[in-house]
Design an enzyme around this catalytic site. Structure first.
Site, PDB file in Angstrom:
ATOM      1  N   SER A 278       0.647  -1.143   0.691  1.00  0.00           N
ATOM      2  CA  SER A 278       0.068   0.487  -0.009  1.00  0.00           C
ATOM      3  C   SER A 278       0.389   1.215   0.435  1.00  0.00           C
ATOM      4  CB  SER A 278      -0.248  -0.383   1.522  1.00  0.00           C
ATOM      5  OG  SER A 278      -1.389   1.331   1.857  1.00  0.00           O
ATOM      6  N   ARG A 317     -23.770  -8.115 -46.461  1.00  0.00           N
ATOM      7  CA  ARG A 317     -22.599  -7.203 -45.568  1.00  0.00           C
ATOM      8  C   ARG A 317     -23.311  -6.269 -45.228  1.00  0.00           C
ATOM      9  NH1 ARG A 317     -18.109  -6.255 -49.116  1.00  0.00           N
ATOM     10  NH2 ARG A 317     -16.992  -5.453 -48.364  1.00  0.00           N
TER      11      ARG A 317
END
Length: 452
Positions: A278, A317
């Site tokens: 930490s 497409r």
């Protein structure tokens, strides 16, 4: 993804596979295979294919101007169109006649889809290797800790005793299913794409099917029965597999991160200099790998939403739906591979605290053995009566802050049917493990069958 965060969430090999440079290499590979396949059946001259192959081998992506390609892609709608122009120009500097046959009869999506599948093929090899490492390591943990009794938890509450080996066996079993899924999907998804403008390959006249077969063979991909420009289930299946594999690692990371809580302290991620600390609290040992894995497991479902929505396409497409895959699939691959890499690191270096496992089993003063007492008593007086009596004893044990065994021993029916030694045996956690050992054996035997 920012370079600063890449080491936290991604895996280096897969990140490279999905880099801009690698994508262009795969696209060139597809163009080369196309030329070779067409030359083989006489659609384009053999000499033209040889020139195209030579330019690909000698210049490769050096023939591509990345900056201008990036600008042109925004105007063209995809990178294949300006890419083909640049690659054709590179071939033209060597042989103008050969340049006429670059990208012959193909459409942009053929090259991009095939390049995507080639990327997936290579990236899945990395994912498979990580899964195999994770699977074998989990099996080792299952065998080593098969009799290491710990508390099983449901709804985040202490429930009944299990063993850590059983938890590891369940992890191994999920990795096995991931490996099975991967093996099964290869034949469906690792498939070439070549259909031309609308999927008919009309530009190749009556030789389209033959060219597709040769094209796929050149790329070591499966041959599609028909074109799949507008049907995106192959891409979705790849992504879905990756999402499940990522989710499985997330489940495991959730397990061990909860087991790392200060008050629990049953397992710990491996230590290393600068890992898990930490910025303000010197005593902290954070589950940093779990954090990365859980972040991936949180992010991937959101990306999957985009992939699933991309299945709904117009006609032969699509407009836009196909394009969304370009953003989602590479990140899903990278997050999955990253999560697996960190999972393997943790499993290979996981620290087990047996003392704390035993301590946590005892912290309820025997309450976790209430079901064992009830089931021992039920054949004598009926399950419902046994449940009522043991429930009352539990309340007494809590109120008086005594061990459940002491409260239970005062019940007349218990005194009638069980002596002190028998009651002592009932309260041993290791005597109430059900078929856990058989399950572990089954998982290990399954792995032995795979190894043969």
């Amino acid at each position: 993804m920012s370079h600063l965060y890449a080491s936290l969430f991604y895996q280096a090999d897969v990140t490279e596979i999905f880099s801009d440079y690698a994508l262009l290499k795969y696209m060139i590979q597809a163009e080369v295979a196309l030329a070779q396949a067409q030359a083989h059946v006489g659609i384009i001259p053999e000499s033209a294919a040889e020139i195209i192959v030579s330019v690909a081998n000698t210049q490769g992506i050096q023939a591509i101007d990345f900056d201008s390609l990036a600008i042109a892609a925004g105007l063209a709608g995809n990178i294949a169109i300006p890419f083909v122009k640049q690659f054709t120009a590179a071939v033209k500097t060597v042989d103008e006649e050969a340049s006429r046959y670059v990208h012959w009869g193909a459409t942009s999506q053929d090259i991009l889809d095939t390049a995507c599948i080639l990327q997936a093929q290579d990236a899945l090899k990395v994912v498979e290797l990580q899964l195999q490492f994770a699977y074998s390591t989990s099996l080792e943990l299952a065998e080593k800790y098969r009799v290491e009794v710990m508390i099983g938890r449901t709804w985040l509450q202490q429930a009944l005793p299990i063993t850590f080996g059983h938890k590891a066996a369940r992890w191994a079993s999920s990795f096995k299913r991931d490996l099975d899924r991967l093996e099964q999907l290869k034949a469906r998804v690792l498939t070439a794409q070549l259909g031309g403008a609308v999927g008919s390959l009309a530009s190749l006249l009556d030789q389209g099917s033959q060219v597709v077969e040769l094209y796929a063979a050149e790329l070591n991909l499966n041959v599609p029965a028909c074109t799949w420009h507008g049907e995106r289930d192959r891409i979705v299946e790849i992504a879905s597999f990756l999402a499940m594999a990522t989710g499985n690692t997330g489940k495991m990371a959730r397990d061990w991160s909860l087991m790392m809580q200060t008050e629990v302290a049953e397992v710990f991620e491996p230590t290393a200099k600068g890992r898990g600390g930490s910025s303000t609290m010197p005593h902290k040992r954070n589950p940093v790998a779990a954090a990365s894995i859980l972040a991936a497991a949180n992010r991937v479902p959101a990306l999957m939403s985009s992939v699933y929505q991309s299945m709904v396409q117009e006609h032969e497409r699509s407009l836009g739906s196909w394009h969304a895959e370009w953003l989602a699939l590479p990140e899903i691959f990278q997050l999955c591979a990253g999560a697996l890499e960190r999972t393997v690191e943790v499993l290979q270096g996981l620290e087990i605290n047996s003392v704390n496992m035993q301590r946590n089993i005892e912290c309820t003063n025997g309450l976790i053995m209430a079901e064992a007492v009830m089931m021992a008593l039920a054949p004598k007086i009926g399950r419902l009566n046994a449940h009522h009596l043991v429930e009352q004893a539990c309340k007494q044990a809590v109120a008086e802050k005594c061990h459940l065994k002491d409260a239970v021993s005062q019940i007349a029916e218990v005194q009638q049917y069980f002596d002190a030694a028998e009651l002592q045996q009932i309260f041993k956690p290791e005597s109430y493990l059900g078929n856990i050992q058989e399950q572990i054996d089954a998982v290990l035997k399954e792995a032995e069958g795979e190894a043969k």
